[in-house]
Design a protein around this motif. Structure first.
Motif: not given
Length: 742
Positions: A461-469, A561-568
């Motif tokens: 899931r996190l790799l997907s967010l990074m890829f699309f971003q 993408g930002l909420a699930e990474t920085l905002g985590d």
């Protein structure tokens, strides 16, 4: 008018209640202590482990006790004061006892103080209650207290034998800590069961107490309450009585009490839910046999409506289910669908547990700091963050040129980055932050919480967010196509195509010409982006919502993408409780405002608005841009990450999320299914849910939930942090596909 009319609540009080106090936006559930990596609190020399520190399960509590014991084993004395003990441990639960065990091995003088009896939390469980070895956290169990999947009685019996052998651990049972003071050494003031008050001096303190738990009271009161016994397990002393046992949803202890009372009493057992109780097949079989033999009279879907002098009145509801055979046909026909029934009664047993967090006042009385206390420093930081991100977003959008010095600053930044525009610079910074903190989040979930399948889920899931971003929201639109409309390849309406950008979206640019025989077709590039965005919004996303719920938010979207990474880092700060759930209606207000403004913008662009009204339409679009696009979407989410978690925009204001929520109400077929038997009510799921879903309530009832009836965005973090594997992705029970024929 009544003389006792309620005084109306002032407007100021109402507004204050939205932001401060229980049920407000700053009510994010339980507060946990602020600890360093060695479990030390904000008071030097005082440590916290176990339930009070938010440790969710027995294995984690044991390991925390071992770790802090090992840490303190070789630590030098803090004070030169004459002391009674090197360490005083407050609480004789799994964490406290394991810490004490490690300390006495190296010759430390340790005293364990327990308000009731050692291992009281485990002793309070029904004997047959299943305890589970957590699958999260460290794989290895540390210390001298073994633990595996077992019953509560088996666990207590095993640990009691170990304590008998550990004569060097001094445990003072039934001695309550009343106050702690620090004057170099710690002064601990206690009062024991006999009423004697004592004072001890210690170099260090380990707080290992559990959260206070109380039993739900029946709403009858008066002298009739004397007949009610609030217990979670039968402790003996009742014979030859007419006994009523109230079994509550989520607590199977009532069924065990009924079985233990049945041999020597006339027992009536009622279960408050219409659905079937989630108890083991073995216990269900024992209940069935007791009913058939006449030792227990069982009523499902029943409540205690009143307590009389020598009787009680029950409100009964009879429905067909797998347990309906426990009522004979004569009883069913006599009761019908609903009826009242009076039975003789001498004693009532009920034991519904209500969890409570450790009161903040208790923690502060020890001088301990808890999470997210709104100090002056935090208020000042909130204002600084707001000013900073307002400057950033207005600067990159070209809206801050009126501020003195800003044009020069932006020009300098663009020159420093080799001629890149400010919005391109922001894209690079944004994508870099998503990647850096995404890698950190992957490491977090694979090491602290879960490996294997669930660890892989969070990694994917996190790799997907990074890829699309990086690919679709940075490289393709900015470095390859150099066209901001290309953000619409993954950003649905109105994240890119919105009331403010509609006219620019359709402005002509490069033209693609397709010529084949008699066909001569010309397609404008920007029309392709427009068509794709519409197809994404009305085609692909509804399909995704139908099959997978709102995973677009947690696998693709740049806001997510930002909420699930920085905002985590701050996901536990999301607003909790029914009041905040009701406030989610605001997302439909923003959706409606956006839709109406979009229609007005479209009509104005195509010349369908009278000339005199065109200015009003442009003004409405400008208002939408400043309030929704710039303030709600751009500035406030980032400002509020450390205060309301990473999903305040997504939960309360995002029109795209609101659109998906409307679709999910009728279409979503997948969600999360709890295994109620395994739930230990630790609350980890609620704590880590960024959108405030009351997952623990659903888990305790074994109730399936999804985007159909909650704000669930299918991130799966609740599954990953659950220590006893309660939760799993599944199809809705009524929409689960039939198995394939063999």
């Amino acid at each position: 008018m009544s003389a006792t009319a309620t005084k109306p609540i002032s407007l100021f009080t109402r507004i204050k209640g939205v932001f401060v106090g229980p049920g407000s936006l700053t009510d994010f559930g339980e507060r946990f202590l602020i600890l360093d990596r060695d479990y030390q609190t904000s008071v030097k020399g005082m440590y916290a482990i176990g339930d009070v520190a938010g440790t969710p399960d027995i294995k984690a509590a044991l390991n925390a006790g071992y770790r802090v014991g090992q840490h303190l084993a070789n630590m030098p004395r803090r004070t030169t004061t004459n002391i009674d003990y090197d360490v005083i441990v407050i609480g004789a639960g799994p964490a406290g006892l394991n810490a004490a065990s490690e300390l006495v091995k190296v010759g430390k003088k340790v005293l364990v103080l327990e308000r009731k009896k050692s291992l009281q939390t485990v002793r309070a469980f029904a004997n047959s209650k299943d305890l589970f070895l957590a699958s999260t956290g460290e794989r290895q169990l540390l210390g001298d207290f073994p633990f595996e999947d077992c019953s509560a009685k088996e666990c207590v019996d095993q640990w009691d034998k170990i304590l008998e052998d550990k004569k060097d651990i001094q445990i003072n049972n039934f001695e309550d800590v009343r106050e702690i003071r620090q004057r170099g050494a710690f002064e601990v003031f206690t009062k024991n069961k006999a009423g004697e008050e004592k004072t001890y001096l210690a170099d260090r303190i380990i707080v290992a107490v559990g959260k206070p738990r109380q039993l739900a009271r029946l709403a009858f009161g008066g002298s009739k309450e004397e007949r009610v016994r609030y217990q979670t397990r039968y402790e003996g002393g009742v014979e030859g009585k007419n006994v009523l046992v109230v079994a509550h949803a989520g607590c199977y202890e009532g069924f065990e009490m009924a079985l233990e009372l049945a041999p020597n009493n006339t027992v009536t057992l009622i279960y408050e839910e219409d659905g079937d109780p989630d108890i083991s097949l073995a216990m269900l079989d024992r209940i069935d046999k007791a009913v058939e033999s006449g030792r227990i009279t069982f009523y499902k879907g029943a409540t205690l409506s009143s307590i009389e002098d020598k009787t009680v009145k029950l409100a009964l509801r009879v429905q067909e289910s797998t347990l309906s055979h426990l009522m004979d046909d004569k009883t069913k026909s006599a009761l019908g669908d609903s009826a009242d029934k009076s039975i003789d009664n001498d004693v009532i047993f009920t034991g519904k547990i209500v969890d409570r967090e450790l009161p903040a006042t208790d923690l502060r009385s020890f001088g301990l700091n808890t999470e997210r206390r709104m100090s002056y420093g935090r208020w000042i930081m909130l204002m600084i963050l707001f000013a900073f991100f307002a400057f950033v977003y207005m600067g990159k959008s070209g809206k801050a040129g009126w501020i003195p010095g800003v044009p020069e600053f932006i020009a300098g930044m663009e020159k420093f980055f080799g001629g890149m525009k400010m919005y391109q610079i922001w894209t690079v910074i944004y994508s870099s932050v998503v990647v850096i903190f995404g890698i950190k989040a992957i490491h977090k979930y694979r090491t602290q919480y879960r490996d294997g399948e669930q660890g892989n889920h969070q990694t994917k899931r996190l790799l997907s967010l990074m890829f699309f971003q990086v690919v679709f929201l940075a490289i393709i639109p900015e470095l390859i196509l150099h066209n901001w409309r290309a953000y619409g390849l993954v950003l649905a309406w109105p994240l890119n195509l919105d009331p403010n950008s509609y006219s620019g979206f359709l402005s002509t640019n490069d033209c693609y010409r397709i010529h084949f025989k008699t066909i001569d077709l010309r397609i404008w590039e920007n029309h392709l982006y427009f068509g794709w965005t519409i197809f994404l919004t009305l085609g692909l996303i509804p399909l995704l919502v139908w099959r997978k719920g709102m995973r677009y938010c947690t696998w693709i979207c740049s806001c997510g993408g930002l909420a699930e990474t920085l905002g985590d880092e701050w996901r536990q700060f999301s607003p909790k409780g029914p009041a905040n759930t009701k406030r989610e209606f605001s997302i439909y207000v923003v959706l409606g405002f956006t839709f109406v403004t979009m229609m007005m913008s479209m009509a104005n662009h195509h010349g369908l608005v009278p000339t005199g009204a065109s200015g009003a339409v442009k003004q409405s679009v400008s208002i939408w841009y400043w309030i929704v696009n710039l303030f709600m979407c751009g500035i406030m989410p980032l400002v509020l990450y450390p205060y309301l978690g990473g999903r305040s925009w997504c939960r309360y204001a995002c029109p795209t999320a609101g659109f998906m929520k409307l679709m999910s109400r009728k279409t979503t077929v997948t969600g999360i299914q709890p295994d109620r038997k395994r739930c230990i009510a630790c609350g980890n799921c609620d704590r880590f849910c960024e959108v405030g879903v009351p997952i623990r309530k659903h888990a305790l009832k074994g109730k399936f939930f999804s985007a159909n009836d909650t704000t669930c965005i299918s991130c799966g973090v609740c599954i990953s942090v659950c220590p006893t594997d309660v939760l799993s992705f599944d199809f809705h029970p009524s929409k689960r596909p039939l198995p394939m024929a063999v």
